[in-house]
Design a protein around this motif. Structure first.
Motif, PDB file in Angstrom:
ATOM      1  N   GLY A 169       1.373  -0.595   0.197  1.00  0.00           N
ATOM      2  CA  GLY A 169       0.444   0.003  -0.041  1.00  0.00           C
ATOM      3  C   GLY A 169       1.127   1.332   0.297  1.00  0.00           C
ATOM      4  O   GLY A 169       1.901   1.591  -0.350  1.00  0.00           O
ATOM      5  N   LEU A 170       0.503   2.561   0.472  1.00  0.00           N
ATOM      6  CA  LEU A 170       0.770   3.350   0.509  1.00  0.00           C
ATOM      7  C   LEU A 170       1.038   4.030   1.825  1.00  0.00           C
ATOM      8  O   LEU A 170      -0.312   4.292   2.459  1.00  0.00           O
ATOM      9  CB  LEU A 170       0.606   5.105  -0.297  1.00  0.00           C
ATOM     10  CG  LEU A 170       0.464   4.115  -1.307  1.00  0.00           C
ATOM     11  CD1 LEU A 170      -0.924   5.066  -2.649  1.00  0.00           C
ATOM     12  CD2 LEU A 170       1.197   4.003  -1.963  1.00  0.00           C
ATOM     13  N   LEU A 171       1.866   4.848   2.622  1.00  0.00           N
ATOM     14  CA  LEU A 171       1.792   5.489   3.592  1.00  0.00           C
ATOM     15  C   LEU A 171       1.588   7.068   2.899  1.00  0.00           C
ATOM     16  O   LEU A 171       2.577   7.940   2.417  1.00  0.00           O
ATOM     17  CB  LEU A 171       3.034   5.334   4.627  1.00  0.00           C
ATOM     18  CG  LEU A 171       2.889   6.666   5.439  1.00  0.00           C
ATOM     19  CD1 LEU A 171       1.756   5.929   6.940  1.00  0.00           C
ATOM     20  CD2 LEU A 171       4.653   6.614   6.176  1.00  0.00           C
ATOM     21  N   GLU A 226     -13.597   3.134 -12.784  1.00  0.00           N
ATOM     22  CA  GLU A 226     -13.983   4.707 -11.885  1.00  0.00           C
ATOM     23  C   GLU A 226     -13.888   4.450 -10.636  1.00  0.00           C
ATOM     24  O   GLU A 226     -13.674   5.456  -9.916  1.00  0.00           O
ATOM     25  CB  GLU A 226     -15.456   5.434 -12.211  1.00  0.00           C
ATOM     26  CG  GLU A 226     -15.036   5.370 -13.416  1.00  0.00           C
ATOM     27  CD  GLU A 226     -16.126   5.991 -14.662  1.00  0.00           C
ATOM     28  OE1 GLU A 226     -17.248   6.212 -13.712  1.00  0.00           O
ATOM     29  OE2 GLU A 226     -15.791   6.407 -15.557  1.00  0.00           O
ATOM     30  N   VAL A 227     -13.696   3.277  -9.566  1.00  0.00           N
ATOM     31  CA  VAL A 227     -14.226   3.302  -7.958  1.00  0.00           C
ATOM     32  C   VAL A 227     -13.389   2.655  -7.765  1.00  0.00           C
ATOM     33  O   VAL A 227     -12.006   1.753  -7.846  1.00  0.00           O
ATOM     34  CB  VAL A 227     -15.452   2.119  -7.895  1.00  0.00           C
ATOM     35  CG1 VAL A 227     -15.686   1.775  -6.498  1.00  0.00           C
ATOM     36  CG2 VAL A 227     -16.517   2.064  -8.378  1.00  0.00           C
ATOM     37  N   ARG A 228     -13.035   3.854  -6.654  1.00  0.00           N
ATOM     38  CA  ARG A 228     -11.039   3.278  -5.608  1.00  0.00           C
ATOM     39  C   ARG A 228     -11.911   2.807  -4.563  1.00  0.00           C
ATOM     40  O   ARG A 228     -12.711   3.447  -3.258  1.00  0.00           O
ATOM     41  CB  ARG A 228     -10.469   4.638  -5.516  1.00  0.00           C
ATOM     42  CG  ARG A 228      -9.665   5.410  -6.232  1.00  0.00           C
ATOM     43  CD  ARG A 228     -10.221   5.716  -7.542  1.00  0.00           C
ATOM     44  NE  ARG A 228      -9.063   6.013  -8.207  1.00  0.00           N
ATOM     45  CZ  ARG A 228      -9.337   5.654 -10.203  1.00  0.00           C
ATOM     46  NH1 ARG A 228      -9.861   5.962 -10.368  1.00  0.00           N
ATOM     47  NH2 ARG A 228      -8.292   6.309 -10.585  1.00  0.00           N
ATOM     48  N   HIS A 229     -11.618   1.585  -3.745  1.00  0.00           N
ATOM     49  CA  HIS A 229     -12.244   0.622  -2.343  1.00  0.00           C
ATOM     50  C   HIS A 229     -10.766   1.136  -1.936  1.00  0.00           C
ATOM     51  O   HIS A 229      -9.821   1.081  -1.996  1.00  0.00           O
ATOM     52  CB  HIS A 229     -12.117  -0.325  -2.555  1.00  0.00           C
ATOM     53  CG  HIS A 229     -13.146  -0.936  -4.040  1.00  0.00           C
ATOM     54  ND1 HIS A 229     -14.528  -0.640  -3.153  1.00  0.00           N
ATOM     55  CD2 HIS A 229     -13.618  -0.939  -4.847  1.00  0.00           C
ATOM     56  CE1 HIS A 229     -15.469  -0.741  -3.947  1.00  0.00           C
ATOM     57  NE2 HIS A 229     -14.691  -0.800  -5.480  1.00  0.00           N
ATOM     58  N   ILE A 230     -10.177   2.108  -0.319  1.00  0.00           N
ATOM     59  CA  ILE A 230      -9.484   2.768   0.351  1.00  0.00           C
ATOM     60  C   ILE A 230      -9.539   1.786   1.410  1.00  0.00           C
ATOM     61  O   ILE A 230     -11.515   2.135   2.132  1.00  0.00           O
ATOM     62  CB  ILE A 230      -9.474   4.100   0.105  1.00  0.00           C
ATOM     63  CG1 ILE A 230      -9.156   4.689  -0.764  1.00  0.00           C
ATOM     64  CG2 ILE A 230      -8.427   4.673   1.579  1.00  0.00           C
ATOM     65  CD1 ILE A 230      -9.947   5.711  -1.621  1.00  0.00           C
ATOM     66  N   PHE A 231      -8.731   1.700   1.586  1.00  0.00           N
ATOM     67  CA  PHE A 231      -8.964   0.688   3.354  1.00  0.00           C
ATOM     68  C   PHE A 231      -7.353   1.245   4.192  1.00  0.00           C
ATOM     69  O   PHE A 231      -6.109   0.944   3.879  1.00  0.00           O
ATOM     70  CB  PHE A 231      -8.305  -0.545   2.829  1.00  0.00           C
ATOM     71  CG  PHE A 231      -9.641  -1.597   2.203  1.00  0.00           C
ATOM     72  CD1 PHE A 231     -11.061  -2.223   2.722  1.00  0.00           C
ATOM     73  CD2 PHE A 231      -9.483  -1.459   0.948  1.00  0.00           C
ATOM     74  CE1 PHE A 231     -11.630  -2.705   2.593  1.00  0.00           C
ATOM     75  CE2 PHE A 231     -10.836  -2.312   0.502  1.00  0.00           C
ATOM     76  CZ  PHE A 231     -11.810  -2.930   0.870  1.00  0.00           C
ATOM     77  N   THR A 232      -7.409   1.512   4.973  1.00  0.00           N
ATOM     78  CA  THR A 232      -7.240   1.677   5.956  1.00  0.00           C
ATOM     79  C   THR A 232      -7.360   1.802   7.455  1.00  0.00           C
ATOM     80  O   THR A 232      -8.210   0.567   8.431  1.00  0.00           O
ATOM     81  CB  THR A 232      -7.556   3.271   6.512  1.00  0.00           C
ATOM     82  OG1 THR A 232      -7.983   3.959   7.280  1.00  0.00           O
ATOM     83  CG2 THR A 232      -7.212   4.557   5.393  1.00  0.00           C
ATOM     84  N   PRO A 233      -6.237   1.181   8.558  1.00  0.00           N
ATOM     85  CA  PRO A 233      -6.429   1.450  10.109  1.00  0.00           C
ATOM     86  C   PRO A 233      -7.815   1.958  10.497  1.00  0.00           C
ATOM     87  O   PRO A 233      -8.648   0.817  11.189  1.00  0.00           O
ATOM     88  CB  PRO A 233      -5.367   1.653  11.221  1.00  0.00           C
ATOM     89  CG  PRO A 233      -4.176   1.447   9.214  1.00  0.00           C
ATOM     90  CD  PRO A 233      -5.185   2.337   8.693  1.00  0.00           C
ATOM     91  N   GLN A 234      -8.586   2.734   9.980  1.00  0.00           N
ATOM     92  CA  GLN A 234      -9.435   3.629  11.047  1.00  0.00           C
ATOM     93  C   GLN A 234     -10.391   3.004  10.472  1.00  0.00           C
ATOM     94  O   GLN A 234     -11.377   2.897  10.932  1.00  0.00           O
ATOM     95  CB  GLN A 234      -9.688   5.567  10.310  1.00  0.00           C
ATOM     96  CG  GLN A 234      -8.333   5.205  10.921  1.00  0.00           C
ATOM     97  CD  GLN A 234      -7.110   6.196  10.256  1.00  0.00           C
ATOM     98  OE1 GLN A 234      -6.997   5.267   9.367  1.00  0.00           O
ATOM     99  NE2 GLN A 234      -6.695   6.810   9.986  1.00  0.00           N
ATOM    100  N   GLY A 235     -10.619   2.278   9.265  1.00  0.00           N
ATOM    101  CA  GLY A 235     -11.658   1.894   8.188  1.00  0.00           C
ATOM    102  C   GLY A 235     -11.564   1.602   6.778  1.00  0.00           C
ATOM    103  O   GLY A 235     -10.681   2.063   6.427  1.00  0.00           O
ATOM    104  N   ALA A 256      -2.671   3.055   3.938  1.00  0.00           N
ATOM    105  CA  ALA A 256      -3.660   2.814   2.740  1.00  0.00           C
ATOM    106  C   ALA A 256      -3.289   1.904   2.121  1.00  0.00           C
ATOM    107  O   ALA A 256      -2.360   2.321   1.358  1.00  0.00           O
ATOM    108  CB  ALA A 256      -4.189   3.908   2.568  1.00  0.00           C
ATOM    109  N   GLN A 257      -4.488   1.145   1.723  1.00  0.00           N
ATOM    110  CA  GLN A 257      -4.348   0.236   0.603  1.00  0.00           C
ATOM    111  C   GLN A 257      -5.273   0.574  -0.887  1.00  0.00           C
ATOM    112  O   GLN A 257      -7.064   0.441  -0.014  1.00  0.00           O
ATOM    113  CB  GLN A 257      -4.566  -1.264   0.560  1.00  0.00           C
ATOM    114  CG  GLN A 257      -3.333  -1.540   1.612  1.00  0.00           C
ATOM    115  CD  GLN A 257      -2.908  -1.875   2.853  1.00  0.00           C
ATOM    116  OE1 GLN A 257      -4.230  -1.665   3.237  1.00  0.00           O
ATOM    117  NE2 GLN A 257      -2.139  -1.134   3.279  1.00  0.00           N
TER     118      GLN A 257
END
Length: 669
Positions: free
Chosen positions: A549-551, A568-577, A561-562
């Protein structure tokens, strides 16, 4: 012990049984439908036999084909898993008649406990406490209405042959009883082929606590403690844990003894679960005042059995195989101990923010936390799918079970939240983020448990955005720039980073979050530094690759974040949600028009059960118009506005796809 068994089920339970059998040196035979030809459980077994079409009635419920498959492959026994034929007494008898061992209780026990009304009469004789209600054979609707009136509202209508939350309706007012009864009976017929119901008092502030029991052919019977399954939606379990929070040793022993008495009353053999409704008249902090009542006995292994395995260190599937082979129980009651705390989360294909409507689609991304499957461990995932598999409308919506264990409940909660944060699914709606909201809620964390928890805490559980919009946009923009850099060339006029020979380049981005426009702009200084503006928030944007992922750092926010891109859709996963953003391509949508009015479409793929209106009827906003069935559950579709029905475009029994126009309505002014 057996040398070969057939597993008469699919999905995660088939994979679970196959893994234990392999460890014991037992060969396994899978059965599969058209929809499951490439399924994970087929690959998990040594052999596989095709048994019919995708719908359960054409395959997994065709027990004569399953018997033929067992005989043709030389299997000595059949493990039914749970659901489908696991509690079918005719199937259990047919196995015996065919010379095959049914890995489950005797048909007589299934029959005795299979009908809720009859089982409650049996439990009353055995001295097991019962909820006040009507359990009689007379199913005249007028009589049932009178009995409900006598018991006092609220009451619960339950399919007598039911299970899994199907064929169950809560009725809070007398005038709603008839409609609820009809809907309950329809669902019961579709799911169990039997529309008989019982009516019971609805216990206020109820907890759902069940006891795992196990019997053998030598007459031994033990209980492997309790599971709390109070967190439910639509009467179906969402989270299960063991042991039950707040359970006293005295109450545990009393409930365990009652469960064993229930099992012994029907000469039970194998794994079973005795389910109790527990009333909390003294409130959440008064466990000594809790009272329990028998609800039903599930004569099979339960979906939530892994939490019992996690706190006892026992493999219940291995126990099933040994007992079915005629061996005594591996342990007696005095040898069983509780070690730590375990919680299971059911990960399902559904949209919690839209009434838990089931979802179908392909698992384009399926990432699991670091875990040990089919073992007693701190983090475990039981599933029957792989990345790239499809979730079809033919079976239930469960994708996987995530099970964690800790020395304490607080440690288990922290591990569950961390494991859910590492679970990434793209391709269809899931309840992963909703589960995180529940786990983090004050009510669940402090064990203020009852079956109404989700409804009671809905303000904190639904329509949440745990990831700040600014951070989500920053992650999406960082991923976009990272991808563009990968395509960069040495020719400055072919660069994709906004380079200009003079002036300050500015790049505008129009995104959507949940259909709401989000404006963002990016400027690049001559020193290469990036300034990002998201709404009223402006700051420097920095990022660097980290793992897969990226910092990302932006405006005082910093997170890993991954980002998974699907069109056209970006699914973003972070430790917060997690968050979802759209980055539309304006050229791709040129000439498109808004959605037409006057149309009522199917919210999910499924079968049309009935229409409550016909052409020419005037309808009002919120009025029920149709009933659809998907993934074994009924869903009522209501009018979005006042109008007049112009045309019904399908007939009851028709299969429809998501978005199919069902009813054409002319809106009134």
């Amino acid at each position: 012990m057996f040398t070969k068994i057939l597993i008469a089920n699919r999905g995660e339970i088939a994979c679970r049984v196959a893994a234990t059998a392999r460890r014991l040196g037992i060969q396994t035979v899978a059965v599969y439908s058209d929809a499951d030809a490439q399924a994970k459980h087929v690959a998990a077994c040594d052999e596989a036999v095709h048994i019919g079409g995708s719908a359960p009635k054409d395959s997994y419920l065709r027990w004569e084909r399953i018997l033929q498959a067992a005989q043709a492959t030389g299997a000595q026994a059949i493990h039914p898993g749970y659901g489908f034929l696991s509690e079918n007494e005719d199937f259990a008898q047919a196995c015996q008649a065919a010379g095959l061992v049914f890995i489950g209780p005797p048909a007589s026990a299934i029959r005795a406990m299979g009908l809720k009304a009859e089982s409650k009469q049996l439990m009353e004789k055995a001295g097991v406490p019962l909820v006040p209600g009507y359990h009689g054979a007379d199913q005249d609707p007028a009589l049932l209405q009178r009995e409900a009136d006598r018991i006092g509202y609220p009451v619960l209508i339950k399919a007598s042959a039911g299970g899994g939350g199907k064929g169950m309706r809560l009725v809070e007012r007398r005038e709603d009883f008839a409609a609820a009864l009809a809907s309950c009976q329809r669902e019961a017929i579709n799911s169990f082929g039997n529309d008989a119901v019982l009516v019971e008092k609805y216990v206020l502030r109820p907890r759902h606590i069940e006891i795992q029991v196990f019997g053998d052919t030598q007459g031994n019977c033990v209980y492997l403690f309790e599971r709390d399954c109070s967190v439910q939606r639509r009467h179906q379990k969402v989270l299960e844990e063991a042991p039950a929070p707040g359970m006293t040793e005295a109450l545990r022993a009393k409930m365990g003894a009652a469960a064993v008495a229930a099992a012994q009353a029907v000469h039970y053999v194998g794994a079973g679960t005795v389910e109790f409704i527990v009333e909390q008249p003294g409130g959440y902090d008064a466990p000594d005042a809790m009272q329990f009542y028998f609800m039903e006995m599930n004569t099979r292994l339960q979906v939530e059995h892994p939490v019992t395995e996690a706190i006892t260190g026992e493999d219940l599937v291995e126990w099933q195989l040994r007992v079915a082979a005629g061996q005594p129980l591996p342990k007696q009651q005095s040898e069983l101990k509780i070690i730590g705390h375990a919680i299971e989360a059911r990960i399902c294909a559904e949209n919690p923010d839209n009434g838990f409507l089931p979802a179908t689609g392909t698992l384009q991304v399926y990432r699991k936390p670091a875990c040990s499957s089919f073992a007693i461990s701190d983090v475990r995932v039981d599933d029957g799918v792989r990345e790239g598999d499809a979730i079809s409308p033919f079976y239930d919506s469960m994708i996987a079970k995530l099970i964690v264990r800790g020395d304490t409940r607080a440690q288990a909660l922290a591990r569950l939240d961390a494991a859910l944060a590492q679970t990434q699914i793209v391709g269809l709606a899931t309840n992963v983020q909703f589960l995180r909201h529940v786990v983090r809620s004050t009510a669940f964390a402090s064990a203020q448990l009852d079956t109404a928890l989700i409804e009671r805490e809905k303000a904190a559980l639904f329509d949440q955005q745990p990831v700040p919009t600014a951070l989500a946009v920053a992650a999406a923009v960082a991923q976009l720039l990272q991808a563009e850099q990968a395509l960069q060339t040495t020719d400055p006029f072919s660069r994709r980073d906004g380079w200009h020979s003079h002036g300050t380049p500015r790049r505008s981005l129009q995104l959507l979050q949940g259909g709401t426009p989000v404006a963002a702009s990016l400027t690049t200084g001559h020193d290469g530094q990036l300034q990002l503006q998201v709404g009223d928030t402006t700051g420097r944007l920095d990022w660097q690759p980290q793992g897969d992922g990226l910092l990302v750092q932006f405006a005082g926010l910093r997170s890993t974040a991954q980002v998974h891109v699907q069109g056209e859709v970006r699914h973003i996963f972070t430790p917060q949600g997690a968050a979802v953003l759209e980055l539309p391509d304006p050229l791709a949508h040129a000439g498109e028009h808004g959605a037409e009015g006057g149309r009522l479409t199917a919210p999910m793929p499924g079968k049309v059960v009935s229409f409550a209106v016909q052409a020419g009827d005037a309808v009002t906003k919120g009025q029920p118009l149709a009933v659809m069935e998907a993934m074994k559950m009924e869903h009522t579709i209501a009018a979005p506005a006042d109008g007049v029905v112009q045309e019904l475009l399908y007939a009851p029994g028709d299969q429809v796809s998501e978005g199919a126009e069902l009813i054409r309505i002319e809106a009134t002014a």
